[in-house]
Design an enzyme around this catalytic site. Structure first.
Site, PDB file in Angstrom:
ATOM      1  N   HIS A 122      68.013   1.769  53.602  1.00 27.79           N
ATOM      2  CA  HIS A 122      67.148   0.568  54.271  1.00 27.79           C
ATOM      3  C   HIS A 122      67.190  -0.616  53.714  1.00 27.79           C
ATOM      4  CE1 HIS A 122      64.337  -0.526  57.411  1.00 27.79           C
ATOM      5  NE2 HIS A 122      63.239  -0.898  56.518  1.00 27.79           N
TER       6      HIS A 122
ATOM      7  N   VAL B  95      64.492   4.978  50.865  1.00 35.67           N
ATOM      8  CA  VAL B  95      65.857   4.224  50.687  1.00 35.67           C
ATOM      9  C   VAL B  95      66.918   4.685  51.226  1.00 35.67           C
ATOM     10  CG1 VAL B  95      64.992   3.703  48.177  1.00 35.67           C
ATOM     11  CG2 VAL B  95      66.162   5.868  48.669  1.00 35.67           C
ATOM     12  N   GLU B  96      66.649   5.319  52.349  1.00 33.64           N
ATOM     13  CA  GLU B  96      67.747   5.699  53.305  1.00 33.64           C
ATOM     14  C   GLU B  96      67.640   5.448  54.643  1.00 33.64           C
ATOM     15  OE1 GLU B  96      69.745   9.686  52.443  1.00 33.64           O
ATOM     16  OE2 GLU B  96      68.532   9.925  50.770  1.00 33.64           O
ATOM     17  N   MET B  97      66.932   6.141  55.579  1.00 31.81           N
ATOM     18  CA  MET B  97      66.834   5.511  57.222  1.00 31.81           C
ATOM     19  C   MET B  97      65.363   4.960  57.062  1.00 31.81           C
ATOM     20  SD  MET B  97      69.279   8.388  58.542  1.00 31.81           S
ATOM     21  CE  MET B  97      69.319   7.958  60.386  1.00 31.81           C
TER      22      MET B  97
END
Lengths: 322, 322
Positions: free
Chosen positions: A87, A129-131
């Site tokens: 993200h 920090v991902e989706m």
């Protein structure tokens, strides 16, 4: 002994030689199906749904990042980056592991904190920090897309409602269990085709076992699936300790898969090593306290390159639209 | 007139009726190949290279964003977002247009500022809100990947060096010229299969022409490929004027493709309209000064849905690795 009996006996012995020669190594052979858990049977409907979900960026807060963004089918279901981006392009703490053949492992994530694919699948959707999504928002979004109502109802006909977090995880896991790479040059070699790999690679495989790499890197995906203490120079990542805060879990990471390793660089949990040669050298030093000679290193790398199997997931779905 | 001559004459007349009935509409039929420019012949080698480049995130500064990130094959080679996202998830000024069938258009980009796919292809690689790379860096990166040396040499055997900005653009364009969606229900209808589309859709097609939508939305991709003044309520985007600063170019945008439009929402250059119904209504009001009645709107939308063709690009490549 009459001639017929002798001929039959002779043939049986001759035909058995290749099998006998490789019998110790049969545990490395790649099966075409991984273990399937009793509570998530593998059905065509679940696989179809799971594939759609895996490729759908609407599972992220931004509607722009899908599982396949980082587990990219064009790059061995990994991303080719040292550490994962997510993200707003924030840099994650670790290297993206491949999804290929991950269904053979008992523990998921680099630190093995998830005990199944089902437990793993929802993690990256919510990780900031991902989706970076909220699962409840994702479920609402999926409910608003007509096509998904049909796909979920087909996949989970007994469940009302069918669109749930649990079924989201089950469907993605079902799809992931189809991402198995069979028939690599190495598998053909193990099955008796001695010309399937080079002499260097065959020597490399012998060194790989002799040096002790196969102590942890064993079984069909060349991982015992267990946690081991692996302190990489320059890394401050404490592994499973970050989750459990138990001293015994410090620097503990799950043995990574070596299948298709030539497609999924850079290497190590922090992506700090760019080449296979460097990775083998570092592991030799760190895990086995061995300075592997350069010729042996080269042979082991040649062997590792033979672990690239047939690509199982080259087609992408057309996602359901409202 | 003898009976044979009469029969022949009768048969010719009868067989011509379907052709005659649709003769005015044959210009809407989708050919299987778009125009190919004289200086970029379509070869299997160029298409293979171009496909790899199109899916390769190493064409971006972050090594994370490929052409296919926004021109996503799972979403009709668009992204399903109002306005494009790019480097660091910055929001671009306009909606991502589909690449599908774009090879039929003379002008590229929403404002038509590029005169060919070749001219368009490199733009997003360097745009700060898209892939944010320097082309010279991308060329250096490609040169460092062995597989690309082979692919470029095969595609451009006469060029030394083969890895150049110009050939990068040519290869991507060659691949894009294969992204043609044929055999939609509408095409089958035009070819004489009257049951290929519903009565509502057939009525919608007639209204589409009668109202004057086909004044701009004509030809095989339902776009004349020309610039027209289109001032969308709420949008401050000045269109081609932003590039030329000529008063006559104010609010000028290129007529968008209607093929596969049901897959490529949201609509308008600013992605401000979520539904096809809303898009047709707005265009009726803005471009034709018509309040299209709701039944006619519904029929036109039913017609537009018949323009979804067969998907040409469902397989993804395995990218070359070092």
């Amino acid at each position: 002994m009459n001639i017929r009996l002798f001929t039959a006996f002779f043939l049986i012995v001759m035909l058995s030689i290749p099998v006998m020669a490789f019998s110790d190594d049969s545990s490395f052979l790649m099966p075409s199906l991984p273990p399937i858990p009793a509570d998530n049977s593998l059905t065509a409907e679940k696989i179809k749904l799971g594939k759609s979900l895996f490729f759908d960026p609407r599972l992220s807060k931004s509607n722009w990042i899908s599982c396949a963004t980082c587990h990219n089918p064009t790059m061995g279901f990994a991303d080719g980056l040292p550490r994962a981006l997510g993200h707003k392009m924030s840099v994650g703490p670790r290297n993206t592991p491949t999804v290929l053949n991950s269904a053979f492992l008992r523990l998921q994530f680099w630190d093995g904190r998830a005990k199944s694919l089902e437990e793993q699948a929802l993690g990256p959707i919510e990780a900031p920090v991902e989706m970076a999504a909220k699962l409840s928002d994702v479920i609402d979004k999926l409910k608003s897309i007509e096509g998904y109502t049909v796909l979920f109802n087909n996949a989970f006909p007994a469940d009302k409602p069918a669109i749930t977090k649990k079924n989201l995880a089950k469907a993605i896991s079902a799809y992931e269990r189809t991402l198995i790479t069979t028939n690599s040059a190495f598998d053909r070699y193990l099955r008796g085709d001695r010309d399937a790999i080079s002499k260097e690679a065959a020597d490399g495989f012998r060194s790989f076992k002799k040096l002790g790499c196969s102590g942890c890197h064993n079984g069909p995906v060349f991982s015992d699936g267990e946690l081991h203490r692996a302190k990489i120079p320059g890394s401050t990542d404490s592994g499973l300790y970050n989750v459990t805060k138990k001293e015994e879990d410090k620097y503990k990471f799950r043995t990574p898969i070596l299948r298709n390793i030539s497609l999924t660089g850079p290497y190590m949990h922090d992506g700090s090593v760019n080449t296979l040669n460097g990775a083998v050298k570092l592991m030799g030093k760190t895990m086995l306290d061995e300075d592997i000679p350069s010729k042996t290193l080269k042979n082991i790398v040649a062997f590792l390159r033979t672990l690239r199997g047939e690509h199982p997931g080259r087609t992408v779905p057309t996602l359901p639209w409202k």
